[in-house]
Design an enzyme around this catalytic site. Structure first.
Site, PDB file in Angstrom:
ATOM      1  NE  ARG A  12      41.206  41.683  41.597  1.00 24.00           N
ATOM      2  CZ  ARG A  12      40.102  41.834  42.333  1.00 24.00           C
ATOM      3  NH1 ARG A  12      40.165  41.769  43.670  1.00 24.00           N
ATOM      4  NH2 ARG A  12      38.929  42.041  41.755  1.00 24.00           N
ATOM      5  CG  HIS A  17      34.463  39.957  39.619  1.00 25.71           C
ATOM      6  ND1 HIS A  17      34.250  38.852  38.824  1.00 25.71           N
ATOM      7  CD2 HIS A  17      35.799  40.202  39.555  1.00 25.71           C
ATOM      8  CE1 HIS A  17      35.403  38.447  38.309  1.00 25.71           C
ATOM      9  NE2 HIS A  17      36.346  39.246  38.745  1.00 25.71           N
ATOM     10  CE  LYS A  41      41.473  45.130  40.208  1.00 26.88           C
ATOM     11  NZ  LYS A  41      40.953  45.053  38.830  1.00 26.88           N
ATOM     12  CE1 TYR A  58      37.187  33.174  35.101  1.00 28.41           C
ATOM     13  CE2 TYR A  58      35.870  34.854  36.190  1.00 28.41           C
ATOM     14  CZ  TYR A  58      37.099  34.359  35.797  1.00 28.41           C
ATOM     15  OH  TYR A  58      38.240  35.065  36.090  1.00 28.41           O
ATOM     16  NE  ARG A  80      40.578  37.538  40.261  1.00 31.13           N
ATOM     17  CZ  ARG A  80      39.789  37.931  41.263  1.00 31.13           C
ATOM     18  NH1 ARG A  80      39.921  37.375  42.452  1.00 31.13           N
ATOM     19  NH2 ARG A  80      38.876  38.863  41.089  1.00 31.13           N
ATOM     20  CG  HIS A 113      44.485  37.310  36.926  1.00 34.36           C
ATOM     21  ND1 HIS A 113      44.541  38.052  38.088  1.00 34.36           N
ATOM     22  CD2 HIS A 113      43.263  37.579  36.394  1.00 34.36           C
ATOM     23  CE1 HIS A 113      43.417  38.735  38.236  1.00 34.36           C
ATOM     24  NE2 HIS A 113      42.624  38.459  37.231  1.00 34.36           N
TER      25      HIS A 113
END
Length: 224
Positions: free
Chosen positions: A77, A199, A101, A208, A176, A173
């Site tokens: 990110r 994730h 995150k 995806y 990514r 993004h």
């Protein structure tokens, strides 16, 4: 519409659960299906075209190329990119330590081209920026020698895409998304891609798989 329906259904569900009403009048209301908006991705050729626009005789271009190389090669990110430190890099092992995150730590590999671009920037260009201020070991620096901002990264990509002539709405993004899609196209498993992207839930990564199926359909149409 779905937000409104959800609010009304939850309200009546609450009333029914707490015996204010005997029957929930919204029980059989089915919200309309929403089409999933697929993220924009780039082909490998388009990635290479964007990377080819930089003039490596200009210091900003060397830095900017390294930024885009790392975004694509590592699938990180933009917030993770700007927070990278020199201590995050393990070039001999060809890996980078990322704090994502929730300050979750993960290790991602770096490809040979991105590694080369990054080392060239660190050895030849970063010291020029670092002399202007206390860089505190931050990897990517602004012209003032401080941590590069998200807005600057957006502008770098915007200008590079403009020069490349690619007519797509591309953000940090997008690289990514392209990273994940190209991995799946190359045969990587969904769990592996989930780990690399950081994730917490595999359901986030599953978007995806649809992109990959779209790619397979295109290939099928092309050759059959």
């Amino acid at each position: 519409i779905n937000r409104a329906i959800s609010s009304v259904k939850n309200y009546f569900k609450y009333l029914a659960n707490n015996n204010f009403i005997k029957k929930d009048p919204t029980k059989n209301i089915i919200p309309p299906k929403q089409n999933k908006k697929l993220p924009t991705t780039l082909t490998v050729e388009e990635i290479n075209t964007i990377l080819s626009v930089f003039d490596l005789n200009k210091k900003n271009d060397v830095r900017d190329k390294a930024i885009i190389s790392v975004l694509y090669s590592c699938g990180i990110r933009v917030s993770e990119l700007i927070n990278l430190n020199l201590t995050s890099l393990f070039m001999d092992e060809e890996i980078i330590k990322i704090f994502g995150k929730g300050n979750k730590e993960r290790i991602v590999p770096i490809g040979s081209i991105a590694k080369s671009d990054l080392l060239y920037y660190i050895d030849n260009i970063r010291p020029m920026y670092a002399r202007k201020s206390n860089s505190k070991g931050v990897l990517f620096l602004s012209n003032r020698g401080l941590q590069i901002s998200r807005k600057t990264v957006w502008n770098i990509i915007k200008n590079a895409v403009l020069k490349s002539g690619i007519d797509k709405n591309i953000s940090p993004h997008t690289f990514r998304h392209s990273f994940a899609t190209h991995l799946l196209e190359g045969g990587a498993g969904l769990r592996v891609v989930q780990e690399l992207l950081g994730h917490s839930s595999i359901s986030t990564t599953q978007i995806y798989t649809y992109l990959d199926q779209t790619y397979l359909k295109e290939i099928h149409k092309q050759y059959h």
